[in-house]
Design a protein around this motif. Structure first.
Motif, mmCIF file in Angstrom:
data_model
loop_
_atom_site.group_PDB
_atom_site.id
_atom_site.type_symbol
_atom_site.label_atom_id
_atom_site.label_comp_id
_atom_site.label_asym_id
_atom_site.label_seq_id
_atom_site.Cartn_x
_atom_site.Cartn_y
_atom_site.Cartn_z
ATOM 1 N N ASP A 40 82.239 14.538 70.732
ATOM 2 C CA ASP A 40 82.618 13.121 70.797
ATOM 3 C C ASP A 40 81.467 12.277 71.346
ATOM 4 O OD1 ASP A 40 85.131 13.556 69.724
ATOM 5 O OD2 ASP A 40 86.171 13.520 71.656
ATOM 6 N N GLN A 41 80.792 12.779 72.372
ATOM 7 C CA GLN A 41 79.667 12.042 72.952
ATOM 8 C C GLN A 41 78.511 11.944 71.949
ATOM 9 O OE1 GLN A 41 79.297 14.565 76.443
ATOM 10 N NE2 GLN A 41 80.032 12.897 77.759
ATOM 11 N N ILE A 42 78.231 13.033 71.277
ATOM 12 C CA ILE A 42 77.147 13.042 70.284
ATOM 13 C C ILE A 42 77.505 12.129 69.111
ATOM 14 C CG2 ILE A 42 75.852 14.498 68.667
ATOM 15 C CD1 ILE A 42 76.364 16.813 70.743
ATOM 16 N N ASP A 43 78.765 12.149 68.708
ATOM 17 C CA ASP A 43 79.208 11.275 67.618
ATOM 18 C C ASP A 43 79.081 9.801 67.998
ATOM 19 O OD1 ASP A 43 79.772 13.579 66.194
ATOM 20 O OD2 ASP A 43 81.946 13.454 66.491
ATOM 21 N N GLU A 44 79.366 9.474 69.266
ATOM 22 C CA GLU A 44 79.217 8.092 69.744
ATOM 23 C C GLU A 44 77.746 7.673 69.701
ATOM 24 O OE1 GLU A 44 79.803 4.290 71.137
ATOM 25 O OE2 GLU A 44 81.308 5.687 70.358
ATOM 26 N N MET A 45 76.862 8.555 70.105
ATOM 27 C CA MET A 45 75.428 8.253 70.046
ATOM 28 C C MET A 45 74.995 8.037 68.597
ATOM 29 S SD MET A 45 73.563 10.732 72.798
ATOM 30 C CE MET A 45 74.718 11.940 73.403
ATOM 31 N N LYS A 46 75.486 8.884 67.698
ATOM 32 C CA LYS A 46 75.137 8.776 66.276
ATOM 33 C C LYS A 46 75.632 7.455 65.696
ATOM 34 C CE LYS A 46 76.138 9.549 61.709
ATOM 35 N NZ LYS A 46 77.102 8.845 60.876
ATOM 36 N N LYS A 47 76.841 7.050 66.092
ATOM 37 C CA LYS A 47 77.411 5.798 65.602
ATOM 38 C C LYS A 47 76.493 4.623 65.962
ATOM 39 C CE LYS A 47 81.176 3.465 67.251
ATOM 40 N NZ LYS A 47 82.523 3.383 67.789
ATOM 41 N N TYR A 52 72.204 11.478 63.190
ATOM 42 C CA TYR A 52 71.988 12.556 64.156
ATOM 43 C C TYR A 52 70.499 12.890 64.227
ATOM 44 C CZ TYR A 52 77.036 13.202 63.991
ATOM 45 O OH TYR A 52 78.395 12.992 64.058
ATOM 46 N N GLU A 53 69.824 12.763 63.100
ATOM 47 C CA GLU A 53 68.396 13.070 63.069
ATOM 48 C C GLU A 53 67.610 12.190 64.043
ATOM 49 O OE1 GLU A 53 64.732 13.661 59.877
ATOM 50 O OE2 GLU A 53 66.580 12.686 59.217
ATOM 51 N N SER A 54 68.022 10.934 64.205
ATOM 52 C CA SER A 54 67.322 10.027 65.120
ATOM 53 C C SER A 54 67.475 10.452 66.585
ATOM 54 C CB SER A 54 67.819 8.593 64.938
ATOM 55 O OG SER A 54 69.158 8.479 65.364
ATOM 56 N N LEU A 55 68.449 11.288 66.868
ATOM 57 C CA LEU A 55 68.691 11.787 68.226
ATOM 58 C C LEU A 55 67.995 13.130 68.472
ATOM 59 C CD1 LEU A 55 72.550 11.182 68.256
ATOM 60 C CD2 LEU A 55 70.820 9.748 69.373
ATOM 61 N N PHE A 56 67.464 13.722 67.415
ATOM 62 C CA PHE A 56 66.972 15.095 67.447
ATOM 63 C C PHE A 56 65.496 15.150 67.827
ATOM 64 C CE2 PHE A 56 65.461 19.068 65.554
ATOM 65 C CZ PHE A 56 66.450 19.951 65.963
ATOM 66 N N LYS A 71 62.957 24.629 57.569
ATOM 67 C CA LYS A 71 64.281 24.477 56.961
ATOM 68 C C LYS A 71 64.566 23.016 56.653
ATOM 69 C CE LYS A 71 66.062 28.529 59.271
ATOM 70 N NZ LYS A 71 66.874 29.061 60.314
ATOM 71 N N ASN A 72 65.402 22.801 55.659
ATOM 72 C CA ASN A 72 65.842 21.464 55.304
ATOM 73 C C ASN A 72 67.178 21.230 56.016
ATOM 74 O OD1 ASN A 72 66.162 18.999 54.139
ATOM 75 N ND2 ASN A 72 66.577 19.767 52.078
ATOM 76 N N LEU A 73 67.131 20.549 57.160
ATOM 77 C CA LEU A 73 68.321 20.376 57.988
ATOM 78 C C LEU A 73 69.159 19.189 57.524
ATOM 79 C CD1 LEU A 73 66.699 20.972 61.490
ATOM 80 C CD2 LEU A 73 68.017 22.600 60.133
ATOM 81 N N SER A 74 70.466 19.371 57.533
ATOM 82 C CA SER A 74 71.400 18.293 57.186
ATOM 83 C C SER A 74 71.821 17.567 58.463
ATOM 84 C CB SER A 74 72.646 18.885 56.511
ATOM 85 O OG SER A 74 73.404 19.637 57.456
ATOM 86 N N GLU A 75 72.481 16.445 58.306
ATOM 87 C CA GLU A 75 73.008 15.707 59.453
ATOM 88 C C GLU A 75 73.952 16.593 60.274
ATOM 89 O OE1 GLU A 75 72.887 12.003 60.709
ATOM 90 O OE2 GLU A 75 70.990 12.920 60.132
ATOM 91 N N GLU A 76 74.762 17.395 59.593
ATOM 92 C CA GLU A 76 75.686 18.298 60.297
ATOM 93 C C GLU A 76 74.912 19.364 61.074
ATOM 94 O OE1 GLU A 76 79.079 19.300 61.975
ATOM 95 O OE2 GLU A 76 78.871 17.576 60.658
ATOM 96 N N ASP A 77 73.785 19.831 60.523
ATOM 97 C CA ASP A 77 72.938 20.786 61.237
ATOM 98 C C ASP A 77 72.397 20.161 62.524
ATOM 99 O OD1 ASP A 77 73.184 22.776 59.252
ATOM 100 O OD2 ASP A 77 71.422 22.029 58.161
ATOM 101 N N TYR A 78 71.891 18.929 62.425
ATOM 102 C CA TYR A 78 71.368 18.242 63.609
ATOM 103 C C TYR A 78 72.458 18.107 64.663
ATOM 104 C CZ TYR A 78 67.175 16.859 60.992
ATOM 105 O OH TYR A 78 66.003 16.858 60.283
#
Length: 117
Positions: A40-47, A52-56, A71-78
């Protein structure tokens, strides 16, 4: 509510927080090493940040040791990697009102200071 996600063992996080001083006295502070982030916290940051990549953080030692650069990482991977391994969060992350400030670049820190003053 204003909040900062940081790593207490990170000298850069400490320097930035010391530099901000009393401007962040009323912030909720979460040491991501001792208090694991929730999805939930990570999702709030992503919003707030847009992805998610911008947080990685690609600077994390585990990024290379796990061979993630190949590897070719997806948003879900991040999302999953950030939640499972705190060092993958680009830090510090400041949530101020409805804004987010991610990382330790001089520009980001200056924008944060301007927002807080």
């Amino acid at each position: 509510m204003n909040k900062v996600y940081y790593l207490s063992t990170c000298t850069t996080c400490k320097r930035i927080m010391d530099e901000l001083g009393s401007l962040i006295d009323d912030f909720e502070k979460q040491d991501i090493k001792t208090e694991q982030m929730t999805y939930d916290q990570i999702d709030e940051m992503k919003k707030r940040s847009g992805s998610y990549e911008s947080l990685f953080s690609r600077k994390a030692m585990k990024y290379r040791s796990m061979g993630l650069g190949d590897k070719n990482l997806s948003e879900e991977d991040y999302r999953k990697l950030i939640q499972e391994e705190y060092t993958f969060l680009k830090r510090p992350v400041f949530l101020v009102d409805d804004q987010i400030f991610v990382g330790n670049s001089k520009k980001t820190v200056e924008e944060l200071k301007s927002q807080l003053q």
